[in-house]
Design an enzyme around this catalytic site. Sequence first.
Site, mmCIF file in Angstrom:
data_model
loop_
_atom_site.group_PDB
_atom_site.id
_atom_site.type_symbol
_atom_site.label_atom_id
_atom_site.label_comp_id
_atom_site.label_asym_id
_atom_site.label_seq_id
_atom_site.Cartn_x
_atom_site.Cartn_y
_atom_site.Cartn_z
ATOM 1 N N ASN A 95 8.700 -4.566 8.960
ATOM 2 C CA ASN A 95 9.473 -3.480 8.334
ATOM 3 C C ASN A 95 9.083 -2.150 8.982
ATOM 4 O O ASN A 95 8.275 -2.128 9.913
ATOM 5 C CB ASN A 95 9.231 -3.467 6.817
ATOM 6 N N PRO A 192 1.590 -14.674 -0.434
ATOM 7 C CA PRO A 192 0.869 -14.363 -1.676
ATOM 8 C C PRO A 192 1.098 -12.907 -2.065
ATOM 9 O O PRO A 192 1.292 -12.056 -1.193
ATOM 10 C CB PRO A 192 -0.598 -14.596 -1.297
ATOM 11 N N PHE A 212 2.143 0.588 -5.155
ATOM 12 C CA PHE A 212 3.285 1.415 -4.775
ATOM 13 C C PHE A 212 4.550 0.621 -5.079
ATOM 14 O O PHE A 212 4.509 -0.604 -5.120
ATOM 15 C CB PHE A 212 3.248 1.752 -3.277
ATOM 16 N N LYS A 226 7.417 -3.412 -12.209
ATOM 17 C CA LYS A 226 6.353 -3.866 -11.296
ATOM 18 C C LYS A 226 4.979 -3.580 -11.887
ATOM 19 O O LYS A 226 4.046 -4.376 -11.731
ATOM 20 C CB LYS A 226 6.487 -3.190 -9.929
HETATM 21 O O1 PMT Z 1 3.882 3.638 5.870
HETATM 22 P P1 PMT Z 1 4.836 4.826 5.722
HETATM 23 O O2 PMT Z 1 5.828 4.906 6.842
HETATM 24 O O3 PMT Z 1 4.083 6.118 5.514
HETATM 25 O O4 PMT Z 1 5.734 4.582 4.414
HETATM 26 C C1 PMT Z 1 5.122 4.575 3.150
HETATM 27 C C2 PMT Z 1 5.705 3.455 2.273
HETATM 28 C C3 PMT Z 1 7.174 3.731 2.003
HETATM 29 C C4 PMT Z 1 5.547 2.090 2.954
HETATM 30 C C5 PMT Z 1 4.835 3.489 0.956
HETATM 31 O O5 PMT Z 1 4.972 4.723 0.320
HETATM 32 C C6 PMT Z 1 5.263 2.362 0.006
HETATM 33 O O6 PMT Z 1 6.220 2.457 -0.754
HETATM 34 N N1 PMT Z 1 4.512 1.224 0.053
HETATM 35 C C7 PMT Z 1 4.840 0.000 -0.703
HETATM 36 C C8 PMT Z 1 5.913 -0.768 0.019
HETATM 37 C C9 PMT Z 1 6.272 -2.058 -0.699
HETATM 38 O O7 PMT Z 1 6.089 -3.122 -0.145
HETATM 39 O O8 PMT Z 1 6.717 -1.918 -1.934
HETATM 40 P P2 PMT Z 1 7.162 -3.143 -2.900
HETATM 41 O O9 PMT Z 1 7.896 -2.469 -3.993
HETATM 42 O O10 PMT Z 1 7.891 -4.189 -2.114
HETATM 43 O O11 PMT Z 1 5.795 -3.749 -3.399
HETATM 44 C C10 PMT Z 1 5.178 -3.364 -4.623
HETATM 45 C C11 PMT Z 1 3.672 -3.415 -4.498
HETATM 46 O O12 PMT Z 1 3.246 -4.758 -4.289
HETATM 47 C C12 PMT Z 1 3.079 -2.588 -3.369
HETATM 48 O O13 PMT Z 1 1.877 -2.017 -3.829
HETATM 49 C C13 PMT Z 1 2.806 -3.625 -2.275
HETATM 50 O O14 PMT Z 1 1.716 -3.241 -1.426
HETATM 51 C C14 PMT Z 1 2.440 -4.850 -3.124
HETATM 52 N N2 PMT Z 1 2.715 -6.167 -2.509
HETATM 53 C C15 PMT Z 1 3.994 -6.543 -2.207
HETATM 54 C C16 PMT Z 1 4.232 -7.823 -1.722
HETATM 55 C C17 PMT Z 1 3.133 -8.692 -1.516
HETATM 56 N N3 PMT Z 1 3.324 -9.916 -1.037
HETATM 57 N N4 PMT Z 1 1.892 -8.291 -1.818
HETATM 58 C C18 PMT Z 1 1.659 -7.046 -2.305
HETATM 59 O O15 PMT Z 1 0.510 -6.681 -2.587
#
Ligand code: PMT
Length: 314
Positions: A95, A192, A212, A226
Amino acid sequence: IAPAMNQAMWRHPATQRNVSQLANDGWQLIGPAAGDQACGDVGPGRMSEPEVIVDCLAQHFASAAILPAPASAPHVVITAGPTREALDPVRYLSNHSSGKMGYALAAEAAAQGAQVTLISGPVNLPTPHGVERIDVETAAQMHHEALTLAPHAGLFIGCAAVADYRAASAAEHKIKKTDDSDTLTLTLVKNPDIIADVSALPTDQRPFVVGFAAETQDIARYAEDKLTRKGLDMIVANDVSQQGLGFGSDNNAALLLWRSATGTKQREAPPQPKTQLAALIIRHALSLLPSQLLSQRPSQPPSQLPSQSSGELS
Ligand code: PMT
């Protein structure tokens, strides 16, 4: 600047270009918020509530002051950047995460006196001063490092954009284009959930967990979902559909949600440089940290720690 205007005017590319230019020039924007508008439209452009504006100003002047180093600071573990999931030796799923947000958090936590370990996906950024960095590529590797380090941390922040899926099996050789079909079907399996597994650690090993949420609509609702579903203590929701914010840019805006005895609370952080937003997030998370997590937990080098991988390393 606390803008207030009709949603179409706010969304107009010229407005967004100008807003982005102002932010790059160092101006700080408070809001706008989204919702019902005086003309009957619904969308972004509402002036932020006066309380939010006052809160932002107070925060700004508090962070402008020179802060004394905290008497005790936790070990902070932060994930940042994208993960890469191989399809074959030359291709992968990934991504647009640049790592800027996660690296800014690591730099800020270190500046506040914390011992910081950054688990980083592949990015082109220098390691922040005073931060220990562990490079990983896949979600499975990030999961392994996170679950190894988190039981010894006081604060865990999951800022990485982790791939939710990976190829069921990466091809050993480059996948060839065939003339038989115009389509190619890939079978993906779930990775995971790193942050959910950190949140599920036993109480005596569990850090304060901040996630996040990268959303494109209904930010508050999806983020709260979330927060609950992954068992987090706090979540930083960002709208990744906004031009000039989120993935890859130097600026970001967020909605912070956290649990309290009286229910979920929230606080809006307007568009601002990621370095500044990082300071706000770290300060906010530290202010919520239970005192027993504030001081360093005994830490050992990762190599001496038992592996807690789910066995999904491919
Ligand atoms: O890196 P940059 O270009 O500065 O951009 C920043 C960002 C947009 C990436 C950052 O601010 C952000 O939003 N990060 C989280 C991105 C994400 O994967 O969001 P999500 O809504 O899909 O996931 C929710 C949470 O679960 C996040 O804390 C993620 O790290 C976590 N996750 C998701 C999937 C997974 N398999 N394991 C996880 O731990």
